[in-house]
Write a protein that holds these residues in place. Sequence first.
Motif, PDB file in Angstrom:
ATOM      1  N   PHE A  19     -33.746 -10.564 -19.972  1.00 44.73           N
ATOM      2  CA  PHE A  19     -34.642 -11.834 -20.556  1.00 44.73           C
ATOM      3  C   PHE A  19     -35.180 -12.413 -19.624  1.00 44.73           C
ATOM      4  N   PHE A  55     -41.723 -13.126 -26.042  1.00 47.75           N
ATOM      5  CA  PHE A  55     -40.844 -12.980 -25.070  1.00 47.75           C
ATOM      6  C   PHE A  55     -41.211 -11.867 -23.895  1.00 47.75           C
ATOM      7  N   TYR A 105     -39.431  -9.284 -21.033  1.00 44.58           N
ATOM      8  CA  TYR A 105     -38.129  -8.677 -20.599  1.00 44.58           C
ATOM      9  C   TYR A 105     -38.502  -7.814 -19.311  1.00 44.58           C
ATOM     10  N   PHE A 136     -35.491 -13.759 -35.978  1.00 41.50           N
ATOM     11  CA  PHE A 136     -35.533 -13.211 -34.630  1.00 41.50           C
ATOM     12  C   PHE A 136     -34.681 -11.638 -34.545  1.00 41.50           C
ATOM     13  N   PHE A 167     -38.023  -7.736 -33.642  1.00 39.86           N
ATOM     14  CA  PHE A 167     -38.834  -8.074 -32.545  1.00 39.86           C
ATOM     15  C   PHE A 167     -39.863  -6.626 -32.521  1.00 39.86           C
ATOM     16  N   PHE A 171     -41.666  -5.503 -20.377  1.00 42.42           N
ATOM     17  CA  PHE A 171     -41.917  -5.600 -22.121  1.00 42.42           C
ATOM     18  C   PHE A 171     -42.077  -7.034 -22.326  1.00 42.42           C
ATOM     19  N   ARG A 229     -38.879 -17.056 -23.066  1.00 37.31           N
ATOM     20  CA  ARG A 229     -39.275 -17.084 -24.626  1.00 37.31           C
ATOM     21  C   ARG A 229     -40.151 -18.518 -24.659  1.00 37.31           C
TER      22      ARG A 229
END
Lengths: 117, 115
Positions: B47, B35, B37, B100, B103, B91, B50
């Motif tokens: 977000f 991911f 962010y 999930f 993280f 990030f 992904r």
Amino acid sequence: GAVVSQHPSWVICKSGTSVKIECRSLDFQATTMFWYRQFPKQSLMLMATSNEGSKATYEQGVEKDKFLINHASLTLSTLTVTSAHPEDSSFYICSARGGSMAKNIQYFGAGTRLSVL
Amino acid sequence: AQKVTQAQTEISVVEKEDVTLDCVYETRDTTYYLFWYKQPPSGELVFLIRRNSFDEQNEISGRYSWNFQKSTSSFNFTITASQVVDSAVYFCALSEGYNFNKFYFGSGTKLNVKP
């Protein structure tokens, strides 16, 4: 994307008082919510994971009596910092996942900056 | 050991320059997700993307593009023609298997885009 609301965005309190922070999923049912702490210029540190209707799971080193987490509904989780002290001053951010919209992604709130005097 | 490494602590560019943010990850799982962010000064983590471990196709979304290379365990993020509004901390994160709930975040890269 899914929306997570966090309130308040900023709180200042006196040492020894308790502070409650709310985290709401606005357009999806959050079966799981997460609370992170972020120190200045650092990454996010997971504090605890909570599933709706059950007790939160705390990460190692996080005091469960200090940081009370309640996930009473599918759209609301609260973090209460009890008897706050200056060292609890930090940026607290929640995230949530659940439902079809946020099944495999954590969506984050805007965070709460806590300053304890 | 760090599961996600973002070696660039801070990058400064001038508007309209292209910039690449590096992300290197480490996992033994064959199934994992990566991911990105964005955290602007306001604090909220937004977000961006992904990617799962079985999909090595690069992705482009407007000025953003992502280069996923399993051979080097990297998932780099490029902003083309950067703008001041791109200034934020970015990030990279990893989740292993289908967990999930866990993280692993990198330490973040602060991007400063100057006018």
